[in-house]
Design a protein around this motif. Structure first.
Motif, PDB file in Angstrom:
ATOM      1  N   ARG A 115       0.956  -1.221   0.006  1.00  0.00           N
ATOM      2  CA  ARG A 115       0.022  -0.161   0.074  1.00  0.00           C
ATOM      3  C   ARG A 115       0.816   1.152   0.000  1.00  0.00           C
ATOM      4  O   ARG A 115       1.595   1.438   0.939  1.00  0.00           O
ATOM      5  CB  ARG A 115      -1.032  -0.136   1.170  1.00  0.00           C
ATOM      6  CG  ARG A 115      -1.774   1.175   1.222  1.00  0.00           C
ATOM      7  CD  ARG A 115      -2.885   1.276   2.582  1.00  0.00           C
ATOM      8  NE  ARG A 115      -2.758   0.197   3.434  1.00  0.00           N
ATOM      9  CZ  ARG A 115      -3.612  -0.276   4.316  1.00  0.00           C
ATOM     10  NH1 ARG A 115      -5.025   0.075   3.929  1.00  0.00           N
ATOM     11  NH2 ARG A 115      -3.641  -1.148   4.965  1.00  0.00           N
TER      12      ARG A 115
ATOM     13  N   ALA B 194      -5.905   0.566  -1.696  1.00  0.00           N
ATOM     14  CA  ALA B 194      -5.271   0.450  -2.807  1.00  0.00           C
ATOM     15  C   ALA B 194      -4.017  -0.110  -2.783  1.00  0.00           C
ATOM     16  O   ALA B 194      -3.224   0.460  -1.778  1.00  0.00           O
ATOM     17  CB  ALA B 194      -5.212   1.687  -3.677  1.00  0.00           C
TER      18      ALA B 194
ATOM     19  N   ARG C  44      -4.557  -3.235  -7.146  1.00  0.00           N
ATOM     20  CA  ARG C  44      -5.559  -4.023  -6.546  1.00  0.00           C
ATOM     21  C   ARG C  44      -6.187  -3.240  -5.310  1.00  0.00           C
ATOM     22  O   ARG C  44      -5.802  -2.570  -4.906  1.00  0.00           O
ATOM     23  CB  ARG C  44      -4.696  -5.281  -5.675  1.00  0.00           C
ATOM     24  CG  ARG C  44      -5.591  -6.161  -4.876  1.00  0.00           C
ATOM     25  CD  ARG C  44      -4.927  -7.195  -4.281  1.00  0.00           C
ATOM     26  NE  ARG C  44      -4.475  -8.084  -5.154  1.00  0.00           N
ATOM     27  CZ  ARG C  44      -3.713  -8.932  -5.068  1.00  0.00           C
ATOM     28  NH1 ARG C  44      -3.239  -9.411  -3.688  1.00  0.00           N
ATOM     29  NH2 ARG C  44      -3.408 -10.103  -6.049  1.00  0.00           N
ATOM     30  N   ARG C  45      -7.738  -3.196  -5.724  1.00  0.00           N
ATOM     31  CA  ARG C  45      -8.634  -2.648  -4.630  1.00  0.00           C
ATOM     32  C   ARG C  45      -9.141  -3.757  -3.770  1.00  0.00           C
ATOM     33  O   ARG C  45     -10.018  -4.426  -4.388  1.00  0.00           O
ATOM     34  CB  ARG C  45      -9.727  -1.953  -5.744  1.00  0.00           C
ATOM     35  CG  ARG C  45     -10.678  -1.243  -4.951  1.00  0.00           C
ATOM     36  CD  ARG C  45     -11.816  -0.748  -5.669  1.00  0.00           C
ATOM     37  NE  ARG C  45     -12.891   0.103  -5.010  1.00  0.00           N
ATOM     38  CZ  ARG C  45     -13.789  -0.636  -4.263  1.00  0.00           C
ATOM     39  NH1 ARG C  45     -13.918  -2.042  -4.086  1.00  0.00           N
ATOM     40  NH2 ARG C  45     -14.510  -0.114  -3.505  1.00  0.00           N
TER      41      ARG C  45
ATOM     42  N   GLY D 280     -11.505  -4.336  -0.836  1.00  0.00           N
ATOM     43  CA  GLY D 280     -12.556  -3.910  -0.199  1.00  0.00           C
ATOM     44  C   GLY D 280     -12.729  -4.744   0.942  1.00  0.00           C
ATOM     45  O   GLY D 280     -11.976  -5.870   1.055  1.00  0.00           O
TER      46      GLY D 280
ATOM     47  N   THR E 204     -12.183  -8.241  -3.539  1.00  0.00           N
ATOM     48  CA  THR E 204     -10.876  -7.684  -3.954  1.00  0.00           C
ATOM     49  C   THR E 204     -10.764  -7.977  -5.302  1.00  0.00           C
ATOM     50  O   THR E 204     -11.193  -9.012  -6.029  1.00  0.00           O
ATOM     51  CB  THR E 204      -9.811  -8.610  -3.161  1.00  0.00           C
ATOM     52  OG1 THR E 204      -9.678  -8.229  -1.839  1.00  0.00           O
ATOM     53  CG2 THR E 204      -8.174  -7.960  -3.672  1.00  0.00           C
TER      54      THR E 204
ATOM     55  N   THR F 150      -8.544  -7.202  -8.801  1.00  0.00           N
ATOM     56  CA  THR F 150      -6.870  -6.866  -9.149  1.00  0.00           C
ATOM     57  C   THR F 150      -6.982  -6.573 -10.791  1.00  0.00           C
ATOM     58  O   THR F 150      -7.868  -7.346 -11.496  1.00  0.00           O
ATOM     59  CB  THR F 150      -6.185  -8.198  -9.035  1.00  0.00           C
ATOM     60  OG1 THR F 150      -6.135  -8.480  -7.808  1.00  0.00           O
ATOM     61  CG2 THR F 150      -4.671  -7.668  -9.286  1.00  0.00           C
TER      62      THR F 150
ATOM     63  N   LEU G  93     -10.441   3.575  -6.510  1.00  0.00           N
ATOM     64  CA  LEU G  93      -9.400   3.012  -5.687  1.00  0.00           C
ATOM     65  C   LEU G  93      -9.619   3.545  -4.416  1.00  0.00           C
ATOM     66  O   LEU G  93      -9.804   3.058  -3.206  1.00  0.00           O
ATOM     67  CB  LEU G  93      -8.022   3.166  -6.574  1.00  0.00           C
ATOM     68  CG  LEU G  93      -7.754   2.144  -7.698  1.00  0.00           C
ATOM     69  CD1 LEU G  93      -6.458   2.563  -8.093  1.00  0.00           C
ATOM     70  CD2 LEU G  93      -7.881   0.799  -7.328  1.00  0.00           C
ATOM     71  N   VAL G  94      -9.368   5.004  -4.491  1.00  0.00           N
ATOM     72  CA  VAL G  94      -9.553   5.799  -3.310  1.00  0.00           C
ATOM     73  C   VAL G  94      -9.986   7.158  -3.543  1.00  0.00           C
ATOM     74  O   VAL G  94     -10.071   7.350  -4.583  1.00  0.00           O
ATOM     75  CB  VAL G  94      -7.793   5.957  -2.524  1.00  0.00           C
ATOM     76  CG1 VAL G  94      -7.276   4.707  -2.103  1.00  0.00           C
ATOM     77  CG2 VAL G  94      -7.231   6.794  -3.427  1.00  0.00           C
TER      78      VAL G  94
ATOM     79  N   THR H  28      -2.369   9.462  -4.548  1.00  0.00           N
ATOM     80  CA  THR H  28      -2.536   9.279  -5.839  1.00  0.00           C
ATOM     81  C   THR H  28      -1.500   9.515  -6.842  1.00  0.00           C
ATOM     82  O   THR H  28      -1.199   8.754  -7.795  1.00  0.00           O
ATOM     83  CB  THR H  28      -3.832  10.116  -6.246  1.00  0.00           C
ATOM     84  OG1 THR H  28      -3.413  11.729  -5.867  1.00  0.00           O
ATOM     85  CG2 THR H  28      -4.946   9.944  -5.419  1.00  0.00           C
TER      86      THR H  28
END
Length: 183
Positions: free
Chosen positions: A31, A91, A99-100, A102, A106, A108, A151-152, A170
């Motif tokens: 991350r 993210a 990869r997001r 949650g 998840t 990718t 993603l964010v 970002t």
């Protein structure tokens, strides 16, 4: 007095620039930002609740009701698992893609399937609640045009009231995309 546990992801007294350290492994998922205070506070609250449930399980087991104590232990384990999963949400990037993660799912996206990674102005959810506000979101546009949730965002639990941290994160994710994405 340097506190090495606070500087685990960067060299002590490193400048404002985010330079990849020589021991950074670009093949492992990482991350590119720290979890925000809202996310950490929520996870700490869930862990505090789990400690109370574990204390109740201990008292119940000493009182002699093993089945009720077992149910409390299972509930405490579920709470601890939820707190750890909550800390993993966000993210993640590597040389292989983005990869997001949650809470329940998840997704990718390999870099060769990403057409672009960019920051856009759009309505975003405030702390994950249904209420939306105008904000910024980092989105991945796939080559097939299939939409991917942001993603964010600048209003999620990692970046609420932390604009500079959002910009750094970002920019870092966009730089990873520019470096590894093939056009």
């Amino acid at each position: 007095m340097p506190l090495p546990f606070l500087t685990a992801d960067r060299a002590f007294d490193a400048g404002a620039e985010d330079i990849a350290l020589p021991f950074d492994d670009h093949d492992s998922w990482r991350r590119p930002y720290r979890p925000g205070p809202w996310r950490v506070a929520a996870a700490a609250t869930v862990l505090l609740l789990a400690s109370f449930v574990l204390l109740a399980a201990m008292i119940i087991s000493l009182a002699g009701s093993i089945s009720a104590a077992g149910a409390c232990f299972v509930l405490a384990g579920l709470l601890i698992t939820c707190a750890l999963r909550l800390l993993r949400v966000g993210a993640w990037v590597s040389r292989h893609g983005v990869r997001r993660v949650g809470f329940f799912r998840t997704t990718t996206v390999p870099w060769n399937q990403a057409a672009s990674v960019r920051t856009v102005q759009q309505p975003v959810r405030w702390l994950g609640f249904p209420r939306t506000v105008q904000g910024q979101a980092l989105v991945v546009v796939r080559r097939g045009g299939e939409p991917l949730p942001p993603l964010v965002t600048d209003h999620n639990a990692d970046f609420l009231a932390r604009g500079e941290a959002f910009e750094r994160a970002t920019d870092t994710i966009e730089a990873w995309g520019d470096e590894y994405r093939t056009d």
